[in-house]
Structures are given as C-alpha cells and as structure tokens.
Design a protein around this motif. Structure first.
Motif, PDB file in Angstrom:
ATOM      1  N   TYR A  51       1.108  -1.089   0.006  1.00 27.18           N
ATOM      2  CA  TYR A  51       0.000  -0.062  -0.088  1.00 27.18           C
ATOM      3  C   TYR A  51       0.788   1.159   0.051  1.00 27.18           C
ATOM      4  CZ  TYR A  51      -4.694   1.769   1.101  1.00 27.18           C
ATOM      5  OH  TYR A  51      -6.012   2.469   1.299  1.00 27.18           O
ATOM      6  N   GLY A  52       0.229   2.568  -0.306  1.00 28.80           N
ATOM      7  CA  GLY A  52       1.121   3.527  -0.040  1.00 28.80           C
ATOM      8  C   GLY A  52       1.573   4.208  -1.350  1.00 28.80           C
ATOM      9  N   GLU A  53       1.683   5.454  -1.518  1.00 27.28           N
ATOM     10  CA  GLU A  53       1.774   6.153  -2.922  1.00 27.28           C
ATOM     11  C   GLU A  53       2.734   7.515  -2.668  1.00 27.28           C
ATOM     12  OE1 GLU A  53      -1.686   7.056  -5.044  1.00 27.28           O
ATOM     13  OE2 GLU A  53      -0.709   8.575  -6.230  1.00 27.28           O
ATOM     14  N   ALA A  54       3.945   7.419  -3.062  1.00 25.51           N
ATOM     15  CA  ALA A  54       4.641   8.951  -2.930  1.00 25.51           C
ATOM     16  C   ALA A  54       4.074  10.168  -3.648  1.00 25.51           C
ATOM     17  CB  ALA A  54       6.009   8.701  -3.336  1.00 25.51           C
ATOM     18  N   PRO A  55       4.350  11.366  -2.996  1.00 26.67           N
ATOM     19  CA  PRO A  55       3.906  12.527  -3.588  1.00 26.67           C
ATOM     20  C   PRO A  55       4.260  12.694  -5.132  1.00 26.67           C
ATOM     21  CG  PRO A  55       4.821  13.018  -1.602  1.00 26.67           C
ATOM     22  CD  PRO A  55       5.096  11.647  -1.816  1.00 26.67           C
ATOM     23  N   ILE A 118      -0.019   8.167   3.408  1.00 25.95           N
ATOM     24  CA  ILE A 118      -0.486   6.961   2.847  1.00 25.95           C
ATOM     25  C   ILE A 118      -0.485   7.072   1.415  1.00 25.95           C
ATOM     26  CG2 ILE A 118      -2.547   5.533   2.995  1.00 25.95           C
ATOM     27  CD1 ILE A 118      -3.018   6.390   5.705  1.00 25.95           C
ATOM     28  N   LYS A 119      -1.085   8.295   0.928  1.00 21.77           N
ATOM     29  CA  LYS A 119      -1.622   8.342  -0.511  1.00 21.77           C
ATOM     30  C   LYS A 119      -1.469   9.823  -1.115  1.00 21.77           C
ATOM     31  CE  LYS A 119      -5.364   7.256  -3.495  1.00 21.77           C
ATOM     32  NZ  LYS A 119      -5.959   8.530  -4.099  1.00 21.77           N
ATOM     33  N   ALA A 120       0.131   9.971  -1.661  1.00 20.83           N
ATOM     34  CA  ALA A 120       0.588  10.985  -2.345  1.00 20.83           C
ATOM     35  C   ALA A 120       0.577  12.416  -1.380  1.00 20.83           C
ATOM     36  CB  ALA A 120      -0.634  11.465  -3.553  1.00 20.83           C
ATOM     37  N   LEU A 121       0.613  12.203  -0.138  1.00 23.98           N
ATOM     38  CA  LEU A 121       0.999  13.670   0.411  1.00 23.98           C
ATOM     39  C   LEU A 121       1.996  12.974   1.716  1.00 23.98           C
ATOM     40  CD1 LEU A 121      -2.640  15.241   1.467  1.00 23.98           C
ATOM     41  CD2 LEU A 121      -0.762  16.053  -0.155  1.00 23.98           C
ATOM     42  N   ALA A 122       2.927  13.928   1.918  1.00 26.48           N
ATOM     43  CA  ALA A 122       3.853  13.450   2.756  1.00 26.48           C
ATOM     44  C   ALA A 122       3.312  13.385   4.039  1.00 26.48           C
ATOM     45  CB  ALA A 122       5.061  14.553   3.023  1.00 26.48           C
ATOM     46  N   GLY A 123       3.737  12.329   5.069  1.00 25.71           N
ATOM     47  CA  GLY A 123       3.000  11.960   6.317  1.00 25.71           C
ATOM     48  C   GLY A 123       3.643  12.960   7.622  1.00 25.71           C
TER      49      GLY A 123
END
Ligand SMILES: [Zn+2]
Length: 348
Positions: A51-55, A118-123
């Motif tokens: 799971y997970g997506e980089a910005p 998680i998805k396209a925004l830095a944590g």
C-alpha cells in the motif's frame, strides 16, 4: 531534519532519513513541531509494500498519519504558537466529487482523494510538518501525552455519527452495544459507546494482556467466547476485526431494528460456507442495517477532540502500550504481541 520514510511498493524499505528538507510553504501556512506519531495496521501494510503512494515527483513517502504536534507559527492567526494540534489525514479530491465539494471527503466517490503518510501527501513522521489551518484540529492542552489518539478516535466518531443518523430513521432507543475486536479502534468505539450511556460488551479472542482490564475500566464487559455463544442481543454492533466469520455472525446476532457498522477491513481471499438466504431473511424481517464506515471529516475530528477531552486521561494513556524515541523507529514499527497502540516520540 529527521523523517521516517518508505519507498512505496518496495517491502521493508523503511528508513530514517536525517536530511529531509524542511516542509515546503505550499504544504500549508501552519508550521508544526512534531511531538508524536501513532502506528497502526495501515503503516505495517505500507512497510510491507502492499500500500502507499509517494507524492508526485518523489520516490519516497514520509509515513505517519496519526499525528500530534505543537504549532510553531501560523501567520493566518487561526492558531497560536504552542497550540496542540493534529493534522487531518485525508484531503478532498481535486475534481471535486459532490461529497468532497461539501467537505465530506470521508465519503469521497471517485477515490482521487489524497492522504498524509498514505497516498500522495507527505506524512507526519518528521520533525516538522505544515498544514492548512482548516486541516489542523486543536486539542485541549491537557491531551499532550494522549492527543496522538485523535486520528483513530475520529474514525470511531464518524462511525457513531453514522450509526445515530441511521438509527433515527425511526423511533430508536438502543441500550446494548457489542464491539468486536479490542484493538485501538474497538476500545475507542467502546469508549464512545460508554460516553453515550449504553451497556457495552466487547468481544476479542485475547485472554492475556491488558485488554480485559481496559474494557472493565470503562464499565463494559469483556468476552472471549464466539459471537454465537454470546448471551447478548445487541441493538448496535461495531465490528472492528474484519474477520469473515465474525462479520457474518454479528449480522445475524443483531437485535430487531439493529444496526451493524463494519469498521474492520478483511484481507479477502478466504472463502467460507454461508447461508446467504438466511441472512437476507434476517435483515429484511428485522429491519436491520449493515453498513461500512471509514475515515472522518472535519466535524468528526472535532467530535473526537471533545470525546478525548471528556475521557479518563489515565485510561487513554493505558491504550499506549509502547512509546519509542524516533531513533528506535525500527523497533517501533515491529509489532509486538501485547501492543495496543505504539507511539513514536519526536520530542526528546
Ligand atoms: Zn471526492
């Protein structure tokens, strides 16, 4: 500055970066110093590469979606330096869909929403992060050690909000609540049920560890039997295990006009024999409702902040079974047998 990052889609790529750039001004006007970050199953899935997506344009994702921090600056004046805040995880999709347009990004219809960590925004697992003022939720100053529980609490605040909206389709006087699964979500769902004055039962298969005591401390009853052996007919069920047999059993267990909220996520792929006709008969003839619930919008985050402020701080503290300094991130992100909530501490 430090940041805990992964390469999305690559198993076991978790690493602590020491030279993470400062958060960009475009991320939001409010600059926040991280205090702590909570760890949950979604983080473990991201670390496993599932799971997970980089910005956009980045190859690594800063993880961490359960946040707590202290405001360093907010030039908009919405928040004051020193305010305790958590960042809302999900942001509306850019289209936006009709729900996101109305501020109900938790109900996004096109799946194009973004999520911190998680998805396209830095944590939030970095020394400093930025957020727009309307995505920052202010917490009671007394919650500095347990405010990191706001994100999981927002999820159950949404579940309860929707249970109540569904309940009020007709005359509704629920008394008995069953929560299946005594992890952080289940225990917080039970907390919100006791705050509403209901008789609460919590079912989990764990016999050792602190769960039974935490449930008893709420004035609720802890069970380790199967759903079918439970001598309770619940008006409301909050299902937090995602275990297929438990999910099906609670649908049949609910009282007439009962509401079953599914808040656990199954991994799928497991087939079981089940009499779908009998379930249909039960749901129709008893006016039962089964519905799914995930995520939370701003209103739910604010309700969650109120629920935490009203709760016993020692009880909330007991949910956090391990606190680790950020340098020991690898241990923090390795699940232990008696963990309920593990928290990574940035302040040191
Ligand atoms: Zn949307």
């Amino acid at each position: 500055m430090r940041a805990v990052t992964v390469e999305p889609g690559v198993a076991n790529s978790l690493s602590l970066i020491q030279d993470q750039p400062e958060p960009a001004p475009e991320e939001g006007a409010v600059l926040v110093e991280a205090l702590s970050v909570g760890i949950c199953g979604t983080d473990h899935e991201i670390i496993a590469g599932l799971y997970g997506e980089a910005p956009p344009g980045a190859d690594r994702l800063v993880i961490g979606h359960e946040s707590l921090g202290r405001v360093l600056e907010d030039p908009t004046g919405t928040l004051q330096p020193g305010d305790l805040v958590a960042g809302i995880v999900r942001h509306p999709d850019p289209v936006p869909c009709s729900n996101c347009a109305a501020g109900e990004w938790d109900m996004c219809r096109n799946g194009l929403f973004t999520e911190h960590g998680i998805k396209a925004l830095a944590g939030f697992a970095r020394d400093r992060w930025r957020i727009q003022p309307h995505f920052a939720v202010k917490l009671d100053p007394a919650l500095s050690s347990v405010g990191v529980l706001l994100e999981p609490t927002s999820v159950v605040a949404k579940a309860w909000d929707h249970i109540e909206r569904i309940g009020h389709r007709a005359e509704w006087q629920p008394q008995t609540v069953l929560v299946t699964g005594a992890g952080p979500i289940g225990l917080l769902a039970a907390l919100l049920a006791t705050q509403r004055g209901f008789t609460v039962h919590v079912l989990d298969r764990t016999t050792g560890g602190p769960k039974a005591e935490l449930v008893a401390a709420l004035g609720a009853t802890y069970h380790t039997v199967s759903v079918n052996d439970l001598q309770v007919e619940p008006d409301v069920v909050v299902e937090c295990t995602g275990a297929p047999t438990v999910v099906l059993d609670v649908m049949c267990k609910a009282a007439p006009t009962g509401i079953v909220c599914l808040a656990g996520v199954s991994s799928g792929g497991r087939r079981i024999n089940f009499d779908a006709g009998a379930l249909n008969r039960e749901l129709v003839l008893e006016n039962n409702v089964v519905f799914g619930s995930v995520n939370a919008n701003r209103r739910h985050w604010d309700l969650a902040a109120q629920a935490l402020a009203q709760a016993d701080q020692n009880w909330l503290s007991s949910l956090i079974t391990r606190r680790m300094p950020v340098e020991r991130y690898a241990e923090a992100y390795t699940a232990g047998p008696d963990d309920i909530k593990v928290v990574l501490d940035f302040a040191s």
